[in-house]
Design a protein around this motif. Sequence first.
Motif, PDB file in Angstrom:
ATOM      1  N   VAL A 179       2.902   0.296  -2.047  1.00 29.25           N
ATOM      2  CA  VAL A 179       3.371   1.622  -1.615  1.00 29.25           C
ATOM      3  C   VAL A 179       2.318   2.323  -0.784  1.00 29.25           C
ATOM      4  O   VAL A 179       2.625   2.917   0.250  1.00 29.25           O
ATOM      5  N   SER A 180       1.064   2.244  -1.190  1.00 28.59           N
ATOM      6  CA  SER A 180       0.013   2.946  -0.461  1.00 28.59           C
ATOM      7  C   SER A 180      -0.228   2.336   0.912  1.00 28.59           C
ATOM      8  O   SER A 180      -0.554   3.062   1.846  1.00 28.59           O
ATOM      9  N   THR A 201       1.898  -2.902 -12.049  1.00 34.06           N
ATOM     10  CA  THR A 201       1.717  -1.514 -11.629  1.00 34.06           C
ATOM     11  C   THR A 201       0.680  -1.411 -10.519  1.00 34.06           C
ATOM     12  O   THR A 201       0.884  -0.690  -9.532  1.00 34.06           O
ATOM     13  N   LEU A 202      -0.423  -2.132 -10.653  1.00 31.75           N
ATOM     14  CA  LEU A 202      -1.444  -2.110  -9.593  1.00 31.75           C
ATOM     15  C   LEU A 202      -0.909  -2.681  -8.289  1.00 31.75           C
ATOM     16  O   LEU A 202      -1.168  -2.156  -7.204  1.00 31.75           O
ATOM     17  N   THR A 203      -0.142  -3.760  -8.367  1.00 38.56           N
ATOM     18  CA  THR A 203       0.425  -4.368  -7.166  1.00 38.56           C
ATOM     19  C   THR A 203       1.411  -3.430  -6.478  1.00 38.56           C
ATOM     20  O   THR A 203       1.388  -3.272  -5.250  1.00 38.56           O
ATOM     21  N   MET A 204       2.270  -2.794  -7.254  1.00 37.11           N
ATOM     22  CA  MET A 204       3.232  -1.854  -6.674  1.00 37.11           C
ATOM     23  C   MET A 204       2.512  -0.665  -6.042  1.00 37.11           C
ATOM     24  O   MET A 204       2.909  -0.194  -4.977  1.00 37.11           O
ATOM     25  N   HIS A 205       1.450  -0.198  -6.667  1.00 39.75           N
ATOM     26  CA  HIS A 205       0.676   0.903  -6.099  1.00 39.75           C
ATOM     27  C   HIS A 205       0.067   0.497  -4.757  1.00 39.75           C
ATOM     28  O   HIS A 205       0.100   1.268  -3.797  1.00 39.75           O
ATOM     29  N   ASN A 206      -0.475  -0.709  -4.687  1.00 36.45           N
ATOM     30  CA  ASN A 206      -1.063  -1.184  -3.425  1.00 36.45           C
ATOM     31  C   ASN A 206      -0.006  -1.342  -2.342  1.00 36.45           C
ATOM     32  O   ASN A 206      -0.249  -1.020  -1.185  1.00 36.45           O
ATOM     33  N   TYR A 242       0.489  -4.240 -16.493  1.00 34.55           N
ATOM     34  CA  TYR A 242      -0.675  -3.575 -15.908  1.00 34.55           C
ATOM     35  C   TYR A 242      -0.884  -4.031 -14.463  1.00 34.55           C
ATOM     36  O   TYR A 242      -1.025  -3.212 -13.554  1.00 34.55           O
TER      37      TYR A 242
END
Length: 84
Positions: free
Chosen positions: A79-80, A72-77, A69
């Motif tokens: 990439v964004s 996923t949040l770290t990868m989203h941050n 979980y």
Amino acid sequence: MLINVPLCALAYGFAHDPAMLAIGVAALGVFVVVEAKSAAVPLLPLRLLRSPATSSSCSRELVSIPTWYFLTLTMHNLVSTRLC
């Protein structure tokens, strides 16, 4: 609902804050006590944890699910922030 607090606190505590880790351990203890004493139909019957295979797989899942979980949040941050 009672199991969500310890799992999130443990996952966040491993990554960021030792105080949150202590809160997670305490909340997990409260969950075990409530499930053992007052639940008519427990979420996890504690007798299942007497088996070494079941207890080891449950402890692995306790660590791996929150890890995915937060990964996923770290990868989203990441990439964004690179796209902006």
